[in-house]
Enzyme design. Sequence first.
Site, PDB file in Angstrom:
ATOM      1  N   CYS A 199      57.147  26.881  37.858  1.00  0.00           N
ATOM      2  CA  CYS A 199      55.388  26.582  37.165  1.00  0.00           C
ATOM      3  C   CYS A 199      54.698  27.684  36.481  1.00  0.00           C
ATOM      4  O   CYS A 199      53.683  28.391  36.262  1.00  0.00           O
ATOM      5  CB  CYS A 199      54.579  25.487  37.761  1.00  0.00           C
ATOM      6  SG  CYS A 199      53.199  24.924  37.640  1.00  0.00           S
TER       7      CYS A 199
ATOM      8  N   ASP B  71      57.527  21.674  36.716  1.00  0.00           N
ATOM      9  CA  ASP B  71      58.578  22.294  37.438  1.00  0.00           C
ATOM     10  C   ASP B  71      58.731  23.882  38.759  1.00  0.00           C
ATOM     11  O   ASP B  71      57.419  23.843  38.593  1.00  0.00           O
ATOM     12  CB  ASP B  71      60.180  22.318  36.812  1.00  0.00           C
ATOM     13  CG  ASP B  71      59.061  23.271  35.479  1.00  0.00           C
ATOM     14  OD1 ASP B  71      58.672  23.832  35.441  1.00  0.00           O
ATOM     15  OD2 ASP B  71      60.564  23.627  33.753  1.00  0.00           O
TER      16      ASP B  71
ATOM     17  N   HIS C  94      51.466  24.275  42.252  1.00  0.00           N
ATOM     18  CA  HIS C  94      51.627  24.036  40.426  1.00  0.00           C
ATOM     19  C   HIS C  94      50.113  24.431  40.294  1.00  0.00           C
ATOM     20  O   HIS C  94      49.318  24.689  40.402  1.00  0.00           O
ATOM     21  CB  HIS C  94      51.540  22.809  40.825  1.00  0.00           C
ATOM     22  CG  HIS C  94      51.158  22.065  39.328  1.00  0.00           C
ATOM     23  ND1 HIS C  94      50.217  20.788  38.756  1.00  0.00           N
ATOM     24  CD2 HIS C  94      52.793  21.919  37.892  1.00  0.00           C
ATOM     25  CE1 HIS C  94      50.786  20.971  37.193  1.00  0.00           C
ATOM     26  NE2 HIS C  94      51.046  21.508  36.924  1.00  0.00           N
TER      27      HIS C  94
END
Length: 267
Positions: free
Chosen positions: A44, A41, A254
Amino acid sequence: MDILEYCQKEWRGKTAAAKLMRKGYEAVSQNFSCIRIARGDNYCALRAVLFQVLSQTTDLPSWIESPDLLELPKKLISSYDWIKHWKLQHVFDGEQQPLQYDTIREHLKLLKKRWERLSEIKVLGEKQAACDEIFQEEDEEYRLYEAVKFLMLSKAISLYNDNVEGKEVPVFSWLLFARNTSSNPEEFMQNHLNQVGHTGGLEQVEMFLLGYAVQHTIKVYRLYKHGTDEFITLYPNDQEEWPVVTLITEDDRHYNVPVRICEETSL
């Protein structure tokens, strides 16, 4: 999860991108045998960094022990009225009253308490288990992220004021406030920090600020940069005395956690 097994699962193709990722993972595997996957999300980067910081902590940093830490919200909000427009995670989509300093103070108190507790645990397995508990409790987890974001804002204000006063500041600080959407700390909060965890994650320049906020160097294997000088990037790269935590990213958005010994596979 075994890092090379994860790589083979995620990057099976014959494209140039897949080949590059495999080379990147192979290089990382020389130092780390496994990978821990962080939830993808918009928290992260904060999640991965805070997990690494807390799970590896031994000695308490002086700023965590300082009484000034818990006085910071009152000090800043009384000096900068616009901080009251801070958006808290759990009320981001609804109506929110102006931020009260007690709210952020409680978040910082929680961060201090958890950091102190983990620093006292000397057995690695026990420390890991205690850290896992924190990141399985969603409400507490998000309160910790808000605390770290507030530390980032505090550091941003400090760097901005130092620059205005003609003091030497790190290069990333110039870049942070060179953006059209972030020419001063108020714009930085409104257009960037308030969005972190909601509609966006941390940008690369903000990773430097995060490192300064928690006084850790964040070492990132940027897999898509394999074969270049940017394959391993330090955020920041000017603090040799700070503890180092390590992350992996495929895209600067990410972040996952490399581990030397296989254990839990998700975060």
